[in-house]
Design a protein around this motif. Structure first.
Motif, PDB file in Angstrom:
ATOM      1  N   PRO A 170       0.816  -1.224   0.000  1.00 46.66           N
ATOM      2  CA  PRO A 170       0.000   0.000   0.000  1.00 46.66           C
ATOM      3  C   PRO A 170       0.848   1.271   0.000  1.00 46.66           C
ATOM      4  N   LEU A 171       1.966   1.253   0.707  1.00 41.69           N
ATOM      5  CA  LEU A 171       2.845   2.418   0.738  1.00 41.69           C
ATOM      6  C   LEU A 171       3.420   2.704  -0.647  1.00 41.69           C
ATOM      7  N   LEU A 172       3.864   1.664  -1.323  1.00 43.53           N
ATOM      8  CA  LEU A 172       4.431   1.846  -2.662  1.00 43.53           C
ATOM      9  C   LEU A 172       3.363   2.272  -3.657  1.00 43.53           C
ATOM     10  N   GLY A 173       2.161   1.728  -3.495  1.00 49.49           N
ATOM     11  CA  GLY A 173       1.066   2.136  -4.368  1.00 49.49           C
ATOM     12  C   GLY A 173       0.740   3.606  -4.195  1.00 49.49           C
ATOM     13  N   ARG A 174       0.677   4.039  -2.946  1.00 49.01           N
ATOM     14  CA  ARG A 174       0.372   5.447  -2.683  1.00 49.01           C
ATOM     15  C   ARG A 174       1.495   6.348  -3.192  1.00 49.01           C
ATOM     16  N   ALA A 175       2.745   5.920  -3.010  1.00 52.62           N
ATOM     17  CA  ALA A 175       3.873   6.695  -3.520  1.00 52.62           C
ATOM     18  C   ALA A 175       3.781   6.864  -5.035  1.00 52.62           C
ATOM     19  N   SER A 176       3.390   5.805  -5.722  1.00 49.06           N
ATOM     20  CA  SER A 176       3.264   5.858  -7.176  1.00 49.06           C
ATOM     21  C   SER A 176       2.192   6.861  -7.602  1.00 49.06           C
ATOM     22  N   VAL A 177       1.077   6.905  -6.854  1.00 50.55           N
ATOM     23  CA  VAL A 177       0.021   7.874  -7.160  1.00 50.55           C
ATOM     24  C   VAL A 177       0.546   9.295  -6.976  1.00 50.55           C
ATOM     25  N   TYR A 178       1.227   9.526  -5.853  1.00 51.17           N
ATOM     26  CA  TYR A 178       1.769  10.866  -5.590  1.00 51.17           C
ATOM     27  C   TYR A 178       2.753  11.291  -6.684  1.00 51.17           C
ATOM     28  N   LEU A 179       3.586  10.354  -7.133  1.00 51.31           N
ATOM     29  CA  LEU A 179       4.558  10.684  -8.184  1.00 51.31           C
ATOM     30  C   LEU A 179       3.871  11.065  -9.492  1.00 51.31           C
ATOM     31  N   ASP A 180       2.858  10.270  -9.876  1.00 54.10           N
ATOM     32  CA  ASP A 180       2.135  10.584 -11.107  1.00 54.10           C
ATOM     33  C   ASP A 180       1.404  11.916 -10.995  1.00 54.10           C
ATOM     34  N   TRP A 181       0.806  12.147  -9.830  1.00 50.20           N
ATOM     35  CA  TRP A 181       0.056  13.379  -9.628  1.00 50.20           C
ATOM     36  C   TRP A 181       1.007  14.578  -9.609  1.00 50.20           C
ATOM     37  N   ALA A 182       2.171  14.400  -9.006  1.00 54.82           N
ATOM     38  CA  ALA A 182       3.170  15.479  -8.971  1.00 54.82           C
ATOM     39  C   ALA A 182       3.598  15.873 -10.383  1.00 54.82           C
ATOM     40  N   ALA A 183       3.794  14.861 -11.234  1.00 55.13           N
ATOM     41  CA  ALA A 183       4.229  15.131 -12.608  1.00 55.13           C
ATOM     42  C   ALA A 183       3.187  15.926 -13.391  1.00 55.13           C
ATOM     43  N   LEU A 184       1.942  15.876 -12.927  1.00 53.04           N
ATOM     44  CA  LEU A 184       0.859  16.592 -13.606  1.00 53.04           C
ATOM     45  C   LEU A 184       0.491  17.885 -12.894  1.00 53.04           C
ATOM     46  N   SER A 185       1.258  18.221 -11.858  1.00 54.05           N
ATOM     47  CA  SER A 185       0.985  19.414 -11.064  1.00 54.05           C
ATOM     48  C   SER A 185       2.077  20.457 -11.285  1.00 54.05           C
ATOM     49  N   ALA A 186       1.941  21.578 -10.585  1.00 50.93           N
ATOM     50  CA  ALA A 186       2.929  22.648 -10.715  1.00 50.93           C
ATOM     51  C   ALA A 186       3.112  23.340  -9.370  1.00 50.93           C
ATOM     52  N   GLY A 187       4.222  24.027  -9.216  1.00 53.62           N
ATOM     53  CA  GLY A 187       4.451  24.849  -8.033  1.00 53.62           C
ATOM     54  C   GLY A 187       4.495  24.071  -6.736  1.00 53.62           C
ATOM     55  N   ASP A 188       3.896  24.662  -5.696  1.00 51.15           N
ATOM     56  CA  ASP A 188       3.916  24.059  -4.367  1.00 51.15           C
ATOM     57  C   ASP A 188       3.212  22.710  -4.338  1.00 51.15           C
ATOM     58  N   ALA A 189       2.143  22.586  -5.113  1.00 49.94           N
ATOM     59  CA  ALA A 189       1.403  21.314  -5.145  1.00 49.94           C
ATOM     60  C   ALA A 189       2.294  20.192  -5.672  1.00 49.94           C
TER      61      ALA A 189
END
Length: 218
Positions: A170-189
């Motif tokens: 679950p930790l690795l799965g959540r990390a993967s989501v955060y990484l993908d979401w980060a790549a689609l975000s900008a700035g502080d987010a």
């Protein structure tokens, strides 16, 4: 004394399962035996499960979904049938490149989890993965994906709480989501999501220091 037709169905089922489990097994012969077993005993739920699995291996995903569905009609309390149908629906969606079947797959995982609460962590992790896949598909199509990303994180977070220190998935799965979401975000987010991913990978390495996946993600 067992009914002779039922006994024959179980013999066919045993033979089909044995054939299907061989490394070089031919799914077509197993499929035929599963179907013959069900013709003799339509209530033989293990045969529906085996038939669906064999059909998936043969690349006949839509037929596999129908086999699992028939098994569910015969026994609505059999969690494995819901889980396997969710996998087949996920596979069908992967083939089309859409999210058409993902909602139904999520419902199947939720039902399986209700039937097997002892496997809650496993099913939550699988469901989180489905929400993540939906989010990625939507992002590629230029559609809104944030709700699906957030729901994936919620499922992985719940799974992490259930798992304690027993598993890092679950930790690795959540990390993967955060990484993908980060790549689609900008700035502080963007920075915040990268930090969340880093923290999850670090925590995973505390649980499993040799985790190659955690090292690669971090």
């Amino acid at each position: 004394m067992p009914h002779p037709m039922v006994s024959a169905a179980h013999r066919l089922l045993a033979r089909a399962l044995w054939l299907f489990q061989q490394d070089d097994g031919e799914p077509m012969e197993a499929i035929s035996l599963f179907e013959k077993a069900l013709a003799l005993d339509p209530g033989l739920t293990e045969a529906y499960l085996g038939l669906g699995d064999a059909l998936q291996v043969a690349g006949r995903v839509d037929e596999a979904i129908k086999a699992y569905s028939a098994g569910i009609s015969a026994d609505r309390g059999y969690a494995s049938l819901y889980y396997k149908r969710s996998q087949a629906r996920r596979g069908a969606t992967d083939q089309t490149g859409t999210i058409d079947n993902h909602g139904d797959a999520v419902e199947d995982l939720t039902k399986a989890m209700d039937l097997e609460p002892g496997l809650r962590c496993f099913y939550l992790t699988e469901r989180g993965s489905l929400w993540h896949r939906m989010a990625r598909t939507l992002s590629r199509q230029g559609e809104s994906f944030a709700t699906h990303m957030a729901t994936a994180i919620d499922d992985y977070t719940a799974a992490t709480k259930d798992a304690g220190t027993a598993t890092v998935e679950p930790l690795l799965g959540r990390a993967s989501v955060y990484l993908d979401w980060a790549a689609l975000s900008a700035g502080d987010a963007r920075e915040s999501k990268y930090q969340q991913a880093f923290q999850d990978c670090t925590q995973a390495l505390h649980v499993a220091p040799d985790s190659r996946d955690a090292l690669l993600l971090r």
